[in-house]
Design a protein around this motif. Structure first.
Motif, PDB file in Angstrom:
ATOM      1  N   VAL A 145       4.418   7.770 -37.459  1.00 18.05           N
ATOM      2  CA  VAL A 145       3.787   8.149 -38.723  1.00 18.05           C
ATOM      3  C   VAL A 145       2.427   7.480 -38.814  1.00 18.05           C
ATOM      4  CG1 VAL A 145       5.959   8.551 -39.924  1.00 18.05           C
ATOM      5  CG2 VAL A 145       4.921   6.285 -39.995  1.00 18.05           C
ATOM      6  N   GLU A 146       1.488   8.168 -39.412  1.00 20.42           N
ATOM      7  CA  GLU A 146       0.148   7.635 -39.590  1.00 20.42           C
ATOM      8  C   GLU A 146       0.116   6.751 -40.825  1.00 20.42           C
ATOM      9  OE1 GLU A 146      -2.808  10.648 -39.670  1.00 20.42           O
ATOM     10  OE2 GLU A 146      -2.110  11.646 -37.848  1.00 20.42           O
ATOM     11  N   ILE A 147      -0.333   5.517 -40.657  1.00 17.69           N
ATOM     12  CA  ILE A 147      -0.433   4.582 -41.773  1.00 17.69           C
ATOM     13  C   ILE A 147      -1.339   3.443 -41.354  1.00 17.69           C
ATOM     14  CG2 ILE A 147       1.630   3.276 -41.082  1.00 17.69           C
ATOM     15  CD1 ILE A 147       2.175   2.863 -44.085  1.00 17.69           C
ATOM     16  N   GLN A 148      -2.055   2.879 -42.297  1.00 20.96           N
ATOM     17  CA  GLN A 148      -2.948   1.759 -42.035  1.00 20.96           C
ATOM     18  C   GLN A 148      -2.217   0.456 -42.340  1.00 20.96           C
ATOM     19  OE1 GLN A 148      -6.142   2.248 -40.830  1.00 20.96           O
ATOM     20  NE2 GLN A 148      -5.664   4.439 -40.780  1.00 20.96           N
ATOM     21  N   LEU A 149      -2.011  -0.388 -41.316  1.00 17.89           N
ATOM     22  CA  LEU A 149      -1.360  -1.678 -41.490  1.00 17.89           C
ATOM     23  C   LEU A 149      -2.149  -2.748 -40.761  1.00 17.89           C
ATOM     24  CD1 LEU A 149       2.410  -0.722 -40.975  1.00 17.89           C
ATOM     25  CD2 LEU A 149       1.282  -1.243 -43.138  1.00 17.89           C
ATOM     26  N   GLU A 150      -2.012  -3.976 -41.222  1.00 19.79           N
ATOM     27  CA  GLU A 150      -2.697  -5.096 -40.604  1.00 19.79           C
ATOM     28  C   GLU A 150      -2.000  -5.488 -39.298  1.00 19.79           C
ATOM     29  OE1 GLU A 150      -5.531  -6.728 -41.565  1.00 19.79           O
ATOM     30  OE2 GLU A 150      -5.703  -5.043 -42.968  1.00 19.79           O
ATOM     31  N   ILE A 202       2.380  -4.601 -34.963  1.00 16.96           N
ATOM     32  CA  ILE A 202       1.116  -3.872 -34.991  1.00 16.96           C
ATOM     33  C   ILE A 202       0.156  -4.563 -34.030  1.00 16.96           C
ATOM     34  CG2 ILE A 202      -0.757  -3.033 -36.435  1.00 16.96           C
ATOM     35  CD1 ILE A 202       2.037  -1.912 -37.117  1.00 16.96           C
ATOM     36  N   VAL A 203      -0.238  -3.850 -33.000  1.00 12.70           N
ATOM     37  CA  VAL A 203      -1.130  -4.401 -31.981  1.00 12.70           C
ATOM     38  C   VAL A 203      -2.575  -4.285 -32.455  1.00 12.70           C
ATOM     39  CG1 VAL A 203      -1.878  -4.241 -29.580  1.00 12.70           C
ATOM     40  CG2 VAL A 203       0.506  -3.762 -30.182  1.00 12.70           C
ATOM     41  N   ASP A 204      -3.264  -5.402 -32.434  1.00 13.24           N
ATOM     42  CA  ASP A 204      -4.663  -5.425 -32.841  1.00 13.24           C
ATOM     43  C   ASP A 204      -5.492  -4.521 -31.926  1.00 13.24           C
ATOM     44  OD1 ASP A 204      -7.571  -6.679 -32.746  1.00 13.24           O
ATOM     45  OD2 ASP A 204      -6.645  -7.367 -34.606  1.00 13.24           O
ATOM     46  N   ASP A 205      -6.510  -3.913 -32.491  1.00 12.49           N
ATOM     47  CA  ASP A 205      -7.347  -2.980 -31.728  1.00 12.49           C
ATOM     48  C   ASP A 205      -8.076  -3.656 -30.573  1.00 12.49           C
ATOM     49  OD1 ASP A 205      -6.575  -1.027 -33.517  1.00 12.49           O
ATOM     50  OD2 ASP A 205      -8.357  -1.243 -34.777  1.00 12.49           O
ATOM     51  N   HIS A 206      -8.230  -4.979 -30.630  1.00 11.57           N
ATOM     52  CA  HIS A 206      -8.981  -5.692 -29.603  1.00 11.57           C
ATOM     53  C   HIS A 206      -8.097  -6.221 -28.474  1.00 11.57           C
ATOM     54  CE1 HIS A 206     -12.424  -5.396 -32.245  1.00 11.57           C
ATOM     55  NE2 HIS A 206     -11.765  -6.020 -33.201  1.00 11.57           N
ATOM     56  N   VAL A 207      -6.775  -6.041 -28.563  1.00 14.88           N
ATOM     57  CA  VAL A 207      -5.870  -6.518 -27.519  1.00 14.88           C
ATOM     58  C   VAL A 207      -6.066  -5.698 -26.250  1.00 14.88           C
ATOM     59  CG1 VAL A 207      -3.435  -6.670 -26.833  1.00 14.88           C
ATOM     60  CG2 VAL A 207      -4.139  -7.460 -29.089  1.00 14.88           C
ATOM     61  N   VAL A 208      -6.154  -6.378 -25.110  1.00 17.11           N
ATOM     62  CA  VAL A 208      -6.417  -5.677 -23.850  1.00 17.11           C
ATOM     63  C   VAL A 208      -5.311  -5.883 -22.814  1.00 17.11           C
ATOM     64  CG1 VAL A 208      -8.914  -5.712 -24.154  1.00 17.11           C
ATOM     65  CG2 VAL A 208      -7.790  -7.618 -22.990  1.00 17.11           C
ATOM     66  N   THR A 209      -4.288  -6.691 -23.144  1.00 11.69           N
ATOM     67  CA  THR A 209      -3.199  -6.953 -22.201  1.00 11.69           C
ATOM     68  C   THR A 209      -1.858  -6.791 -22.899  1.00 11.69           C
ATOM     69  OG1 THR A 209      -4.539  -8.523 -20.952  1.00 11.69           O
ATOM     70  CG2 THR A 209      -2.168  -8.629 -20.620  1.00 11.69           C
ATOM     71  N   GLY A 210      -0.902  -6.178 -22.215  1.00  9.17           N
ATOM     72  CA  GLY A 210       0.458  -6.049 -22.724  1.00  9.17           C
ATOM     73  C   GLY A 210       1.453  -6.332 -21.624  1.00  9.17           C
ATOM     74  N   VAL A 211       2.713  -6.544 -22.028  1.00 10.95           N
ATOM     75  CA  VAL A 211       3.783  -6.876 -21.086  1.00 10.95           C
ATOM     76  C   VAL A 211       4.907  -5.864 -21.247  1.00 10.95           C
ATOM     77  CG1 VAL A 211       5.485  -8.595 -20.379  1.00 10.95           C
ATOM     78  CG2 VAL A 211       3.223  -9.333 -21.173  1.00 10.95           C
ATOM     79  N   VAL A 212       5.335  -5.280 -20.129  1.00 10.69           N
ATOM     80  CA  VAL A 212       6.526  -4.430 -20.094  1.00 10.69           C
ATOM     81  C   VAL A 212       7.518  -5.087 -19.146  1.00 10.69           C
ATOM     82  CG1 VAL A 212       7.499  -2.222 -19.382  1.00 10.69           C
ATOM     83  CG2 VAL A 212       5.316  -2.285 -20.598  1.00 10.69           C
ATOM     84  N   SER A 213       8.752  -5.317 -19.625  1.00 10.30           N
ATOM     85  CA  SER A 213       9.750  -5.975 -18.795  1.00 10.30           C
ATOM     86  C   SER A 213      11.039  -5.171 -18.751  1.00 10.30           C
ATOM     87  CB  SER A 213      10.063  -7.380 -19.330  1.00 10.30           C
ATOM     88  OG  SER A 213      11.081  -8.003 -18.568  1.00 10.30           O
ATOM     89  N   ASP A 214      11.561  -5.030 -17.553  1.00 10.19           N
ATOM     90  CA  ASP A 214      12.914  -4.502 -17.364  1.00 10.19           C
ATOM     91  C   ASP A 214      13.906  -5.522 -17.922  1.00 10.19           C
ATOM     92  OD1 ASP A 214      15.028  -2.876 -16.267  1.00 10.19           O
ATOM     93  OD2 ASP A 214      15.175  -4.318 -14.635  1.00 10.19           O
ATOM     94  N   VAL A 215      15.174  -5.149 -18.064  1.00 13.12           N
ATOM     95  CA  VAL A 215      16.190  -6.055 -18.614  1.00 13.12           C
ATOM     96  C   VAL A 215      17.196  -6.475 -17.541  1.00 13.12           C
ATOM     97  CG1 VAL A 215      18.018  -6.313 -20.340  1.00 13.12           C
ATOM     98  CG2 VAL A 215      15.901  -5.123 -20.932  1.00 13.12           C
ATOM     99  N   ASP A 216      18.049  -5.553 -17.092  1.00 17.04           N
ATOM    100  CA  ASP A 216      19.107  -5.915 -16.147  1.00 17.04           C
ATOM    101  C   ASP A 216      18.532  -6.359 -14.808  1.00 17.04           C
ATOM    102  OD1 ASP A 216      21.522  -5.557 -17.601  1.00 17.04           O
ATOM    103  OD2 ASP A 216      21.182  -3.399 -17.533  1.00 17.04           O
ATOM    104  N   ASP A 217      18.986  -7.530 -14.359  1.00 18.92           N
ATOM    105  CA  ASP A 217      18.569  -8.165 -13.111  1.00 18.92           C
ATOM    106  C   ASP A 217      17.132  -8.663 -13.146  1.00 18.92           C
ATOM    107  OD1 ASP A 217      20.974  -8.103 -11.762  1.00 18.92           O
ATOM    108  OD2 ASP A 217      20.633  -6.088 -10.981  1.00 18.92           O
ATOM    109  N   THR A 218      16.474  -8.530 -14.292  1.00 24.39           N
ATOM    110  CA  THR A 218      15.126  -9.074 -14.450  1.00 24.39           C
ATOM    111  C   THR A 218      15.146 -10.240 -15.426  1.00 24.39           C
ATOM    112  OG1 THR A 218      14.118  -6.928 -13.962  1.00 24.39           O
ATOM    113  CG2 THR A 218      12.739  -8.542 -15.087  1.00 24.39           C
ATOM    114  N   VAL A 219      15.558 -10.003 -16.649  1.00 24.48           N
ATOM    115  CA  VAL A 219      15.730 -11.111 -17.596  1.00 24.48           C
ATOM    116  C   VAL A 219      17.202 -11.475 -17.760  1.00 24.48           C
ATOM    117  CG1 VAL A 219      13.630 -10.502 -18.825  1.00 24.48           C
ATOM    118  CG2 VAL A 219      15.807  -9.625 -19.647  1.00 24.48           C
ATOM    119  N   VAL A 220      18.091 -10.609 -17.285  1.00 28.05           N
ATOM    120  CA  VAL A 220      19.534 -10.854 -17.334  1.00 28.05           C
ATOM    121  C   VAL A 220      20.083 -10.796 -15.920  1.00 28.05           C
ATOM    122  CG1 VAL A 220      21.752 -10.109 -18.266  1.00 28.05           C
ATOM    123  CG2 VAL A 220      19.670  -9.745 -19.591  1.00 28.05           C
TER     124      VAL A 220
END
Length: 394
Positions: free
Chosen positions: A136-141, A163-181
């Motif tokens: 949904v479209e909405i303005q949030l901080e 809510i990810v700031d517009d200036h963020v340039v790095t993100g993390v994607v992590s698998d679960v099974d056999d990666t964090v578990v």
């Protein structure tokens, strides 16, 4: 999927489709498996109504930008006393202890759900499995925000949305099974065991991975952390409690719906991961991702494929190497695709400490700060925690 209210996504580059995703012609008639599943759910739902159960919105963690949010939840039939604020109460042993009870609440297909955020209200519709996945479209901080969900007279439930700031340039994607578990089961039985049998307290965290993830957040403040798994939405709250109890950063889970689809008997885990990664590339066109997984079959192939199609969207690929016994149970190790992604750094190691040292060598982590301070979880997320010590994370 649920109704989608279009959001102003910036278009990603015109990347070629992934060869890992099978192209299928849409079927004119509904698959017999989905017909049987729908009839079974209808029978269970009628029984639930006779027993006085009420529609309940199970809230999951979402994400967004300053211009839109992606809201995730599931509508099920449940006793009034089973949930509080959209999360199973700690006293409900069936959700906290044995996973198969997560599948006993019948879903409410195509339920209308009202989303209230920032003083505005939106109405969306769940899919045939009761899952709400709506933008949904909405303005949030920027930062953690809270939205309220309600369906058909149900008690209001709150959901955390990052809510990810517009200036963020790095993100993390992590698998679960056999990666964090850490798991010690053959892969063909892993999903069923984790979903239906395993005590959430018996899950074992992978050594050093929580610290590594928090160090990544300290090095890149405000970065989103998203857990991408082929697990079912039925166990989202159980997995969230596991992550909290073991001090992993707080973040959205992107899971799958249990059961068949309109054109196949079994859902494709690879297709789920490929499509969600492509969606993240569209959702955050200015973000480069650290992709974290394991070498037990498909993660390296999926991440390498994504890097080839979106070369400017990957900062590094981090692969946890399974032990020989874990690799046997996983059905073998994946092929090493590092030479197929020129310019993309790879890290391979058996635990978080080893991987952290390699990330230090790449300049992604600060070698002078080997420790990390877990951040506090949002208040609404703490309501779903069973143990007092589980109130930490991001």
């Amino acid at each position: 999927m649920a109704d989608r209210i279009p959001a102003p996504h910036a278009a990603a580059e015109d990347a070629p489709p992934s060869p890992l995703v099978e192209e299928r012609e849409p079927l004119i008639t509904e698959h017999v498996a989905t017909m049987l599943q729908d009839r079974w759910h209808a029978f269970r739902r009628k029984s639930a109504v006779r027993r006085g159960l009420m529609p309940t919105v199970m809230s999951f963690t979402g994400y967004g930008t300053t211009g839109w949010i992606r809201v995730l939840s599931r509508v099920v039939m449940a006793p009034d006393e089973a949930f509080e604020n959209g999360r199973r109460l700690a006293k409900m042993v069936e959700d906290g202890m044995r996973g198969w009870h997560n599948f006993t609440s019948p879903p409410v297909p195509y339920a209308l759900v009202q989303i209230t955020a920032g003083g505005q209200s939106f109405t969306v519709r769940a899919d045939r499995g009761g899952l709400v996945d709506a933008v949904v479209e909405i303005q949030l901080e920027p930062g953690w925000q809270t939205v309220t969900l309600q369906s058909n007279g149900s008690e209001p439930a709150t959901s955390d949305v990052y809510i990810v700031d517009d200036h963020v340039v790095t993100g993390v994607v992590s698998d679960v099974d056999d990666t964090v578990v850490v798991t010690y089961l053959p892969r063909p039985f892993l999903a069923a065991w984790n979903s239906f049998v395993l005590d959430e307290h018996a899950r074992t965290p992978t050594p050093g991975m929580a610290v590594m993830l928090h160090r990544l957040l300290e090095a890149q403040p405000a970065s989103p952390v998203i857990y991408l798994s082929t697990g079912a939405w039925n166990v989202a709250q159980t997995l969230s409690r596991f992550l909290s109890r073991n001090l992993y950063p707080f973040g959205p889970l992107l899971l799958t719906s249990w059961g068949p689809t309109e054109d196949r008997w079994f859902r494709s885990g690879m297709e789920h991961k490929v499509s969600q990664l492509d969606r993240l590339a569209r959702d955050y066109p200015g973000v480069r991702w650290l992709l974290i997984g394991d070498d037990g079959q498909h993660d390296p192939e999926i991440y390498a494929d994504f890097a080839r199609r979106h070369p400017d969207k990957v900062r590094a690929i981090v692969i946890r190497q399974l032990t020989p016994s874990q690799a046997v149970l996983a059905g073998g190790r994946a092929n090493d695709p590092r030479d197929t992604t020129p310019g993309v750094p790879w890290c391979y190691g058996p635990d978080g400490a080893t991987l952290s040292r390699q990330l230090e060598a790449l300049g992604i982590l600060d070698a002078a700060r080997p420790e990390a301070q877990p951040q506090t979880w949002p208040m609404t997320a703490q309501l779903s925690v069973v143990a007092p010590e589980a109130g930490h994370g991001r």
